[in-house]
Design a protein around this motif. Structure first.
Motif, short mmCIF file in Angstrom:
data_model
loop_
_atom_site.label_atom_id
_atom_site.label_comp_id
_atom_site.label_asym_id
_atom_site.label_seq_id
_atom_site.Cartn_x
_atom_site.Cartn_y
_atom_site.Cartn_z
N ASN A 263 5.80 0.96 -3.11
CA ASN A 263 5.44 2.10 -2.43
C ASN A 263 5.15 3.46 -3.57
O ASN A 263 6.12 3.55 -4.20
CB ASN A 263 6.64 2.81 -1.34
N PRO A 264 3.82 3.82 -3.62
CA PRO A 264 2.89 3.25 -2.74
C PRO A 264 2.19 1.97 -3.51
O PRO A 264 2.43 1.76 -4.70
CB PRO A 264 1.74 4.28 -3.10
N LEU A 279 -8.26 4.18 4.59
CA LEU A 279 -7.46 5.04 5.03
C LEU A 279 -7.93 5.85 6.57
O LEU A 279 -7.19 6.25 7.37
CB LEU A 279 -6.85 6.18 4.28
N HIS A 280 -9.23 6.16 6.20
CA HIS A 280 -9.91 6.87 7.34
C HIS A 280 -10.65 6.22 8.41
O HIS A 280 -10.75 6.63 9.42
CB HIS A 280 -10.65 7.95 6.57
N MET A 416 1.21 6.78 0.73
CA MET A 416 -0.10 7.30 0.76
C MET A 416 -0.46 8.75 1.49
O MET A 416 -1.68 8.96 1.86
CB MET A 416 -1.22 6.16 1.64
N HIS A 417 0.58 9.60 1.33
CA HIS A 417 0.44 10.90 1.70
C HIS A 417 -0.27 11.40 0.40
O HIS A 417 -0.32 11.24 -0.68
CB HIS A 417 1.81 11.60 1.75
N LEU A 418 -1.00 12.74 0.78
CA LEU A 418 -1.73 13.56 -0.03
C LEU A 418 -0.67 14.27 -0.84
O LEU A 418 0.05 15.10 -0.24
CB LEU A 418 -2.75 14.45 0.46
N CYS B 117 3.80 1.74 6.33
CA CYS B 117 3.28 0.68 5.51
C CYS B 117 2.73 1.48 4.38
O CYS B 117 2.34 2.64 4.42
CB CYS B 117 1.96 0.45 6.20
N PRO B 118 3.52 0.83 3.07
CA PRO B 118 3.08 1.66 1.85
C PRO B 118 1.63 1.46 1.27
O PRO B 118 1.38 2.08 0.43
CB PRO B 118 4.12 0.80 0.87
N CYS B 119 0.91 0.83 1.82
CA CYS B 119 -0.32 0.38 1.50
C CYS B 119 -1.57 1.53 2.01
O CYS B 119 -2.12 1.99 1.04
CB CYS B 119 -0.96 -0.99 1.57
N HIS B 120 -1.77 1.66 3.21
CA HIS B 120 -2.56 2.36 3.80
C HIS B 120 -1.97 3.58 4.85
O HIS B 120 -2.76 4.35 5.50
CB HIS B 120 -3.68 1.71 4.50
#
Lengths: 427, 172
Positions: A263-264, A279-280, A416-418, B117-120
């Motif tokens: 992670n990540p 992601l989007h 995956m947070h900003l 989920c650590p990927c996305h």
């Protein structure tokens, strides 16, 4: 002595014409990017052969053979680093080369086939990079290949079949490694070699590099004028790569552990723009529809009449340069804006019922309408040429992808947070 | 070239026929060769596909006695590569630990009470329902059976589902 020198000259002239136009020798026309790509490919072949002598392509011993390489084999670490840095620089150089071709009008009539071959080369070397990424069988490799082969599953109709084909079964294991090993050391290098020779030959057949229209083109002899310049760029680059490889090591994480994603988990940098997209956007669109649209547009663009800038002049004209600068600025601002908007405002809502439409069809429609509107604005209202509008569009795509990559590399932290780059110690 | 044309004129009818026949034969043999090679390639790859699909000798695994799992908890069952969720009403749900987006391995975050989920960055609640995109559907689940107060999970094949339904939960 004299005759051997003569034969070397003859060999060079097999690859180059006897003389080249004086104006194409200018470094700032091409930035030597094509030559750099060739140099890096050469380095990759040489170091790749050495690595092949130590590496063992099986899931049990791949990781330990890489450890042996870096710890025990004399200069093994350095050779691996050279291979790693050449490969990563090659992606960057090839992308810049593509940008140079777009911005100096080098895909017009007479160079269309070569544009297509160039795109194929780009795909191949991304594939080469990615298949190589898997071979050490560490955590980076394992999860990258998990994500990548899962992406194939979203392709309509043949997705599951493709996925099983690349994995060599329903799950990732020894067959997967064997597949990627064969691709990396045999299939891709062979195809690259053939397509590269074809690429060079077509450059020569098109009369060398692009040059601005001139009444009387001055010619210079290839030996020594061009060859000396090529050698200077090539040797400087080799020196740079060797130096980089001494200072920074290629990454190697713990051995692959199917039970735990780090992670990540991030893709290699050249795919992080793509990861940001994932992601989007709904995966069917991010994996299939958008790449397909992008590919078709790239392949078709040289066949659209008047889509290529006047050859040999950067941005086509002074007006084109201004348009390009504004496009880049707008692209940077828009990318950051949209990512922030989506993360802070749209994602915080409850999950929409039908993401295939809200996160697939709707953004695609908006993009197409925007593209058509911007094109109409540039050509009808602002009186730009079609070539300048196309150049701005392609540049915008490159800028957006680059900015997505920047966000992915530096602004994404745990889960995956900003985050700010300094907050996660990435810089 | 000249010799060629002279032989043609010598036998004006048979040569073009023979040439046509030979051309046709070449095309036929070429096609046959391509078919054989294609067949060879596909069989080769298919064999590898079949062989590396693991045959699970034991598809039923024992998770433990019912009392071991408190209501509203999620427990990792490493031997089945799954999570056993006991919902607040006491029902059991065996969830695959593989993210439905792109196959990463999920982690149960105890503090936030969700799978992340650590990927996305997808997240799911304890019943496997999607909390945040990009995951397109809830977590796959496995059939759960309770025999003599022991929780057992059949891990032969994960079951895909489009949404959470009460029927998926096994009650004591």
């Amino acid at each position: 002595m004299r005759s051997s020198r003569r034969s070397i000259t003859d060999l060079i002239l097999h690859l180059h014409p006897r003389s080249v136009s004086f104006s194409t020798l200018r470094f700032t026309l091409s930035w030597g990017l094509g030559g750099m790509a060739v140099t890096l490919t050469g380095l990759l072949f040489l170091t790749g052969i050495l690595l092949l002598l130590v590496y063992q392509p099986s899931t049990d011993s791949a990781y330990s053979s890489v450890l042996t390489l870096t710890r025990e084999v004399p200069f093994g670490l350095w050779v691996r680093n050279i291979h790693y840095w050449s490969a990563n620089l090659l992606v960057a150089v090839a992308l810049l080369h593509l940008l140079r071709v777009i911005l100096t009008g080098a895909f017009g009539p007479g160079r269309r086939l070569n544009w297509i071959i160039g795109l194929a080369l780009l795909v191949l070397l991304l594939a080469a990079n990615f298949t190589g990424y898997l071979l050490p069988w560490d955590q980076l490799a394992y999860w990258a290949v998990t994500i990548c082969t899962s992406m194939l599953g979203y392709i309509p109709l043949c997705g599951e079949w493709l996925q099983a084909l690349f994995r060599g079964g329903s799950e990732i294991g020894p067959s997967t490694l064997a597949n990627f090993f064969v691709l990396h050391v045999a299939f891709i290098p062979g195809s690259l070699f053939i397509l590269m020779l074809w690429h060079f030959w077509l450059v020569r057949r098109a009369g060398g590099l692009v040059q601005a229209e001139q009444g009387r083109a001055e010619r210079s002899p290839t030996v020594p004028d061009l060859v000396m310049r090529e050698a200077a760029v090539g040797l400087t680059l080799v020196a740079l790569v060797l130096l980089l490889a001494m200072v920074w090591n290629a990454p190697l994480q713990e051995q692959a552990n199917p039970g735990m994603s780090p992670n990540p988990t991030k893709a290699p940098w050249y795919f992080q723009g793509f990861q940001e997209l994932l992601l989007h956007i709904h995966p069917v669109y991010a994996v299939f529809v958008w790449p397909l649209l992008g590919g078709v547009i790239l392949l078709a663009i040289p066949f659209w009449r008047g889509s290529s800038l006047p050859s040999g002049v950067w941005f086509g004209s002074e007006r084109g340069r201004v348009a390009a600068i504004w496009t880049a600025v707008a692209g940077i601002a828009a990318t950051f804006g949209v990512i922030l908007l989506d993360t802070l405002v749209l994602s915080s809502d409850a999950v929409a019922a039908n993401t295939l439409i809200t996160r697939g069809l709707a953004p695609t429609a908006v993009l197409i309408v925007l593209a058509v509107a911007l094109y109409a604005l540039m050509v009808r209202k602002l009186r730009y040429t079609r070539a300048e509008a196309v150049m701005a569009g392609l540049l915008l795509a490159v800028v957006v992808l680059s900015m997505c990559t920047v966000v992915g590399v530096w602004f994404r932290g745990q889960g995956m947070h900003l985050v700010m780059p300094w907050a996660q110690g990435a810089m | 070239m000249k010799e060629n044309s002279s032989t043609e004129t010598a036998t004006p009818t048979s040569a073009p026929t023979r040439r046509r026949f030979l051309n046709w034969a070449w095309a036929f043999f070429g096609l046959a060769a391509v078919t054989e090679l294609g067949w060879l390639g596909v069989s080769f790859l298919n064999f590898r596909k079949d062989r590396s699909t693991p045959a699970r000798a034991k598809s039923i695994i024992t998770a433990g006695p019912v009392d071991m799992f408190e209501p509203a908890t999620v427990t990792a069952i490493p031997q089945g590569q799954l999570y056993l969720a006991r919902l607040e009403d006491g029902g059991f749900l065996a969830l695959s630990r593989t993210c439905t987006h792109l196959g990463c391995s999920l982690r149960w975050d105890e503090e936030q009470g969700k799978f992340i989920c650590p990927c996305h960055g997808s997240s799911y609640n304890a019943a496997g329902e999607v909390l945040t995109a990009p995951a397109p559907r809830p977590l796959d689940c496995y059939p759960v059976r309770i025999e003599n107060g022991i929780v057992k999970v059949d891990i032969a094949a994960p079951q895909k589902r489009q949404c959470f339904e009460p029927g998926q939960v096994t009650r004591v």
